[in-house]
Design an enzyme around this catalytic site. Structure first.
Site, PDB file in Angstrom:
ATOM      1  N   SER A  43      -9.794  -0.199   6.824  1.00 39.90           N
ATOM      2  CA  SER A  43      -9.226  -0.051   5.490  1.00 39.90           C
ATOM      3  C   SER A  43      -8.598  -1.305   4.912  1.00 39.90           C
ATOM      4  CB  SER A  43      -8.179   1.075   5.499  1.00 39.90           C
ATOM      5  OG  SER A  43      -8.796   2.326   5.615  1.00 39.90           O
ATOM      6  N   LYS A  56       0.834  -1.201   0.000  1.00 38.76           N
ATOM      7  CA  LYS A  56       0.000   0.000   0.000  1.00 38.76           C
ATOM      8  C   LYS A  56       0.871   1.254   0.000  1.00 38.76           C
ATOM      9  CE  LYS A  56      -3.902   2.011   2.584  1.00 38.76           C
ATOM     10  NZ  LYS A  56      -4.809   1.795   3.739  1.00 38.76           N
ATOM     11  N   SER A  89      -9.246   2.181   2.614  1.00 38.40           N
ATOM     12  CA  SER A  89      -8.319   2.878   1.749  1.00 38.40           C
ATOM     13  C   SER A  89      -7.282   1.981   1.080  1.00 38.40           C
ATOM     14  CB  SER A  89      -7.594   3.961   2.568  1.00 38.40           C
ATOM     15  OG  SER A  89      -6.899   3.385   3.667  1.00 38.40           O
TER      16      SER A  89
END
Length: 441
Positions: A181, A82, A157
């Site tokens: 997330s 990420k 996210s």
């Protein structure tokens, strides 16, 4: 893309077995994944940056396997990280143009753990700016889309990571979970995801935190066994199997918050499935008043953004206007108000310490199915009006409490995956991963 197609993709455990027997090798696997990226990335936009050294790393891994000296339990496995996690040689852009111009020369601890185990970082997974929203888009890198329906969001996210793993562009990935997330995006893409409890996976040498210790780093995989494999690498210890039945509290609704009918149906089926596996499942409302937390929850991210802007003004200057506005509101919060918010968080942590006599809590990962990819949140759920966090009612309290939680696939509706989660006690990751192994059998 379908769930059945995704299940035919080999997981990391299968690849490592094939490397060991010589029936496959990291170069072959890397070329296959690069071909999939060429095919799928233009329509999904999962990556915000790509690594240039992956073929060289794959050749080195192949040589180690042929010599019988693999670097570690993930040697040669292609992964995605990420884009709010620092990885040497790639920007940790966090959806922000200024950070996207900076290239760190070191790995933060979870990324270093992956590399030490031999994993090959393909690139960075797109995230909304500062990773504080439940979809995945930003002005710097654009909109990320769901492999099961590119018109829809993969959630956020950690949306770039799940889009890459679910579509076969990466074998697995790591994300962060500061309010759901990892769990919500995993649920939206038919994947397995673990939000470790506070302190389970070491952090350090990364970007400034805007969500205090609520945010932890965890794996996102296509199988339960890979989830345990990657968590063992990140935590620095193997998972210890737990074979006893669990006492599970099943909570299908949070007070009067709406939940989509298809998710409620999948929840009922999951209760039956867990009972069939021998677990003691009791359905009941959550014995917890979340109103005190909800009154301060969104303000904590605003305070974190204000602090980030104070520490690194150039980053906030380059940010989208809505995040500048959030930071401005956060800067107006007094120390007394922050102390009150933290007092409520600490009270919550005491209240959930023994999970009211249960080993785990079963909940959906989200209250709504995926919505259009360019929209920040669904404005209606089950025919009722919903605000910005209406889809996320099941996850934030877990982060505030510091508990571990594991997301897992729980069926589908209209061709789209549905996710459920099990929330464990402090230190309960092994139990959650052991239940996962039986669910994926």
């Amino acid at each position: 893309m379908s769930l059945d197609t995704m299940k035919t993709l080999p997981d990391a455990t299968a690849l490592i077995d094939a490397f060991g027997t010589g029936t496959s090798d990291p170069v072959e696997v890397m070329e296959r994944h690069l071909g999939t990226i060429d095919q799928r990335e233009p329509g999904l936009n999962a990556f915000s940056a790509r690594a240039a050294d992956v073929r060289d790393l794959a050749r080195a891994a192949r040589d180690r396997w042929q010599a019988g000296t693999p670097l570690g339990p993930l040697d040669g496995v292609p992964v995605i990280v990420k884009d709010n996690l620092v990885s040497a040689g790639l920007p940790a852009a966090w959806g922000n143009p200024e950070l996207g111009r900076r290239v760190p020369d070191h790995d933060e601890k979870p990324v270093a753990a992956l590399r030490a185990a031999g994993a090959i970082v393909l690139g960075k997974g797109n995230t909304p700016e500062f990773a504080v929203e439940g979809y995945t888009a930003n002005a710097a890198f654009g909109v990320t889309r769901n492999p099961f329906d590119p018109a829809l969001t993969p959630g956020g996210s950690s949306g770039g990571v799940v889009a890459a793993v679910a579509s076969g562009m990466a074998v697995a990935g790591i994300g962060t979970d500061g309010g759901g997330s990892i769990r919500r995006p995993a649920g939206y893409t038919g994947l397995w995801g673990l939000k470790p409890g506070i302190g389970s996976v070491p952090r350090g040498n990364g970007l400034p935190q805007v969500l205090l210790d609520f945010e932890t780093v965890g794996p996102i995989t296509r199988s339960a066994r890979d989830l345990a494999l990657f968590h063992g690498v990140l935590a620095g210890r193997p998972v210890r199997p737990v074979t006893r039945p669990a006492r599970i509290l099943a909570v299908g609704r949070i007070a009067d918050a709406p939940c989509d009918a298809s998710i409620r149906a999948a929840f009922a089926e999951t209760m039956d499935r867990l009972r069939a596996l021998g677990h003691d499942v009791t359905e009941s409302p959550l014995p917890l008043d979340l109103d005190p937390l909800n009154e301060v929850w969104s303000g904590l991210a605003e305070i974190g953004l204000a602090h980030l802007g104070w520490r690194d003004p150039a980053v906030m200057e380059a940010a989208a206007d809505k995040y500048k506005a959030m930071a401005a509101r956060g800067a107006q919060v007094s120390a007394v108000q922050l102390y009150e918010a933290l007092t409520r968080v600490f009270a919550l942590r005491e209240e959930v310490r023994d999970l009211w006599g249960h080993d785990a809590v079963l909940m959906p990962t989200a209250a709504a199915p995926p919505w259009p990819a360019t929209e920040v949140y669904p404005d209606t759920i089950d025919g009722q009006p919903a605000g910005p966090r209406g889809h996320a009612v099941y996850t934030g309290w877990v982060n505030a409490s510091g508990l571990p939680a594991m997301a897992f696939p729980a069926g589908r509706a209209n061709g789209l995956p549905i996710g459920m989660q099990l929330v464990g006690r402090h230190g309960g990751e092994d139990l959650l991963l052991s239940i996962a192994a039986t669910l994926d059998a």
